[in-house]
Design a protein around this motif. Structure first.
Motif, PDB file in Angstrom:
ATOM      1  N   GLN A 189       0.844  -1.199   0.000  1.00  9.81           N
ATOM      2  CA  GLN A 189       0.000   0.000   0.000  1.00  9.81           C
ATOM      3  C   GLN A 189       0.879   1.249   0.000  1.00  9.81           C
ATOM      4  OE1 GLN A 189      -2.746   0.329   3.272  1.00  9.81           O
ATOM      5  NE2 GLN A 189      -4.112   1.643   2.078  1.00  9.81           N
ATOM      6  N   THR A 190       0.543   2.177  -0.866  1.00  5.21           N
ATOM      7  CA  THR A 190       1.339   3.401  -1.012  1.00  5.21           C
ATOM      8  C   THR A 190       0.731   4.521  -0.171  1.00  5.21           C
ATOM      9  OG1 THR A 190       1.529   2.713  -3.311  1.00  5.21           O
ATOM     10  CG2 THR A 190       2.370   4.903  -2.766  1.00  5.21           C
ATOM     11  N   PHE A 191       1.578   5.245   0.542  1.00  5.18           N
ATOM     12  CA  PHE A 191       1.137   6.431   1.294  1.00  5.18           C
ATOM     13  C   PHE A 191       1.884   7.639   0.760  1.00  5.18           C
ATOM     14  CE2 PHE A 191       0.127   2.844   3.866  1.00  5.18           C
ATOM     15  CZ  PHE A 191      -1.075   3.179   4.471  1.00  5.18           C
ATOM     16  N   ILE A 192       1.146   8.718   0.554  1.00  6.32           N
ATOM     17  CA  ILE A 192       1.782   9.913  -0.005  1.00  6.32           C
ATOM     18  C   ILE A 192       1.618  11.089   0.947  1.00  6.32           C
ATOM     19  CG2 ILE A 192       1.770  11.551  -1.941  1.00  6.32           C
ATOM     20  CD1 ILE A 192       0.996   9.202  -3.710  1.00  6.32           C
ATOM     21  N   ASP A 193       2.738  11.718   1.243  1.00  2.55           N
ATOM     22  CA  ASP A 193       2.763  12.926   2.054  1.00  2.55           C
ATOM     23  C   ASP A 193       2.551  14.067   1.067  1.00  2.55           C
ATOM     24  OD1 ASP A 193       3.069  13.578   4.613  1.00  2.55           O
ATOM     25  OD2 ASP A 193       5.267  13.463   4.666  1.00  2.55           O
ATOM     26  N   PRO A 194       1.381  14.717   1.026  1.00  2.00           N
ATOM     27  CA  PRO A 194       1.169  15.690  -0.051  1.00  2.00           C
ATOM     28  C   PRO A 194       2.157  16.846   0.044  1.00  2.00           C
ATOM     29  CG  PRO A 194      -0.818  15.354   1.277  1.00  2.00           C
ATOM     30  CD  PRO A 194       0.285  14.653   1.972  1.00  2.00           C
ATOM     31  N   PRO A 195       2.911  17.133  -1.014  1.00  2.00           N
ATOM     32  CA  PRO A 195       3.864  18.240  -0.957  1.00  2.00           C
ATOM     33  C   PRO A 195       3.119  19.568  -0.824  1.00  2.00           C
ATOM     34  CG  PRO A 195       3.989  17.059  -3.070  1.00  2.00           C
ATOM     35  CD  PRO A 195       2.868  16.463  -2.314  1.00  2.00           C
ATOM     36  N   LYS A 196       3.790  20.539  -0.181  1.00  2.64           N
ATOM     37  CA  LYS A 196       3.148  21.855   0.045  1.00  2.64           C
ATOM     38  C   LYS A 196       2.941  22.587  -1.282  1.00  2.64           C
ATOM     39  CE  LYS A 196       4.594  22.665   4.768  1.00  2.64           C
ATOM     40  NZ  LYS A 196       5.695  21.693   4.936  1.00  2.64           N
ATOM     41  N   ASP A 197       1.989  23.484  -1.296  1.00  2.00           N
ATOM     42  CA  ASP A 197       1.700  24.371  -2.437  1.00  2.00           C
ATOM     43  C   ASP A 197       1.467  23.591  -3.736  1.00  2.00           C
ATOM     44  OD1 ASP A 197       2.420  26.279  -0.542  1.00  2.00           O
ATOM     45  OD2 ASP A 197       4.525  26.210  -1.186  1.00  2.00           O
ATOM     46  N   ALA A 199       2.980  21.236  -5.043  1.00  2.05           N
ATOM     47  CA  ALA A 199       4.181  20.853  -5.812  1.00  2.05           C
ATOM     48  C   ALA A 199       4.063  19.391  -6.256  1.00  2.05           C
ATOM     49  CB  ALA A 199       5.425  21.048  -4.955  1.00  2.05           C
ATOM     50  N   LYS A 200       4.894  19.069  -7.243  1.00  5.22           N
ATOM     51  CA  LYS A 200       4.850  17.721  -7.813  1.00  5.22           C
ATOM     52  C   LYS A 200       5.323  16.682  -6.778  1.00  5.22           C
ATOM     53  CE  LYS A 200       6.129  15.546 -12.151  1.00  5.22           C
ATOM     54  NZ  LYS A 200       7.399  14.914 -12.376  1.00  5.22           N
ATOM     55  N   ILE A 201       4.668  15.558  -6.751  1.00  6.80           N
ATOM     56  CA  ILE A 201       5.063  14.483  -5.819  1.00  6.80           C
ATOM     57  C   ILE A 201       6.411  13.903  -6.256  1.00  6.80           C
ATOM     58  CG2 ILE A 201       4.461  12.157  -5.006  1.00  6.80           C
ATOM     59  CD1 ILE A 201       1.481  12.966  -5.477  1.00  6.80           C
ATOM     60  N   THR A 202       7.330  13.844  -5.297  1.00  4.00           N
ATOM     61  CA  THR A 202       8.623  13.216  -5.607  1.00  4.00           C
ATOM     62  C   THR A 202       8.739  11.917  -4.802  1.00  4.00           C
ATOM     63  OG1 THR A 202       9.879  14.155  -3.785  1.00  4.00           O
ATOM     64  CG2 THR A 202       9.664  15.536  -5.764  1.00  4.00           C
ATOM     65  N   ARG A 203       9.804  11.169  -5.049  1.00  5.71           N
ATOM     66  CA  ARG A 203       9.993   9.906  -4.336  1.00  5.71           C
ATOM     67  C   ARG A 203      10.150  10.130  -2.826  1.00  5.71           C
ATOM     68  NH1 ARG A 203       9.789   5.460  -7.222  1.00  5.71           N
ATOM     69  NH2 ARG A 203      10.040   5.662  -9.464  1.00  5.71           N
ATOM     70  N   ASP A 204      10.590  11.348  -2.428  1.00  6.31           N
ATOM     71  CA  ASP A 204      10.727  11.638  -0.996  1.00  6.31           C
ATOM     72  C   ASP A 204       9.368  11.689  -0.290  1.00  6.31           C
ATOM     73  OD1 ASP A 204      13.416  11.833  -1.375  1.00  6.31           O
ATOM     74  OD2 ASP A 204      13.428  14.032  -1.571  1.00  6.31           O
ATOM     75  N   ASP A 205       8.310  11.850  -1.060  1.00  2.00           N
ATOM     76  CA  ASP A 205       6.966  11.966  -0.465  1.00  2.00           C
ATOM     77  C   ASP A 205       6.241  10.617  -0.367  1.00  2.00           C
ATOM     78  OD1 ASP A 205       7.287  14.837  -0.594  1.00  2.00           O
ATOM     79  OD2 ASP A 205       6.809  14.701  -2.740  1.00  2.00           O
TER      80      ASP A 205
END
Ligand code: 6CM
Length: 257
Positions: A189-197, A199-205
């Protein structure tokens, strides 16, 4: 097919697989759904004992025997950063990369392509002394499962491997191998930390939570102590090596959601 037919055939999946036309489909669908439920049950109950731990990776087993053979169920949980569940399952399923991360296999053949998401494998495993060499014949099915509790719509992916028979590939290949039977699943299962403003989702998120479950019946005599020692060494090695492999393969590629 109508929407209603799709739902009744697939149950949980979003798209229709060509595999639904295959004679094995009722079994593939039933076992995959069962394994998904089984993987999602916690390890708090049911006598699971922790036998290996490394960072966020935790491996549990239940010691069980059937006709004197070790069939210990195994369940592992891990958290992997920077990859999606789809990516994890893609690399676990794909025959093209199997030999790059799998260290217990000597030879791998796809004996039938049921659909893009469903293959039948024949694998010859490395021999463990003093037991006979083992092989395994199993279907492998990958699917995406919508998570109705997840408002962001980031779904769960599963690969399920389950033993089957094929009269063209009978047990005992020249008397050399004993056939094991297995039921294995990898649920991610994938969890995504939504980037601020926005911004595009990167692998760090991205964080991927994985559950791996396995039950293997050795199919014939194998000394319990040797088998348990091999499992204790090989399963953690597999999960660490496989997750590191996926991270490495994905790092410079676009994210596959
Ligand atoms: O799940 C794993 N791999 C999948 C793809 O290959 C598939 C395979 C399951 C194999 C189940 C184990 C069979 C045991 C046969 C004997 C092992 C010999 C070990 C020799 C070591 C030198 O689902 C990862 C499987 C990791 C197994 C430890």
């Amino acid at each position: 097919k109508t929407k209603q037919q799709q739902l009744s055939v697939i149950g949980t999946s979003k798209t229709i697989s060509k595999a639904t036309q295959h004679r094995l489909w009722p079994e593939i669908d039933r076992i995959s759904v069962e394994q998904l439920r089984y993987a999602r049950l916690g390890v708090g109950e049911g006598g699971w004992q922790l036998f290996a731990e490394d960072g966020e990776m935790k491996m549990y087993k239940r010691e069980e025997e059937s006709n004197g053979m070790v069939v210990d169920p195994l369940k592992a949980c891990h958290v992997v950063r920077g990859v999606t569940g789809h990516e994890m399952c893609h690399y676990f399923f794909s025959p093209d990369v199997r030999m790059e991360w799998e260290t217990t296999v000597e030879q791998m053949t796809v004996i039938e392509k049921i659909a893009d998401d469903t293959l039948v494998f024949l694998q010859v495993h490395k021999r463990i002394w003093p037991a006979s060499q083992r092989d395994a014949l199993f279907w492998s099915h990958m699917r995406q499962v919508p998570d109705h509790n997840d408002r962001d719509g980031h779904d769960i992916w599963i690969v399920c491997n389950h033993s089957t028979d094929n009269s063209d590939f009978p047990q005992s290949n020249n008397g050399k191998c004993v056939r094991v039977t297995l039921t294995v699943c990898l649920v991610c299962q994938t969890f995504i930390d939504p980037p601020k403003d926005g911004a595009k989702i990167t692998r760090d998120d991205i964080t991927c939570k994985i559950t791996y479950c396995s039950v293997v019946n050795p199919g014939g005599w194998a000394p319990a102590s040797v088998l348990r020692a091999v499992y204790k060494r090989e399963y953690p090695k597999f999960l660490k090596r496989f997750t590191a492999y996926v991270i490495d393969q994905c790092k410079d590629k676009p994210i596959m959601f």
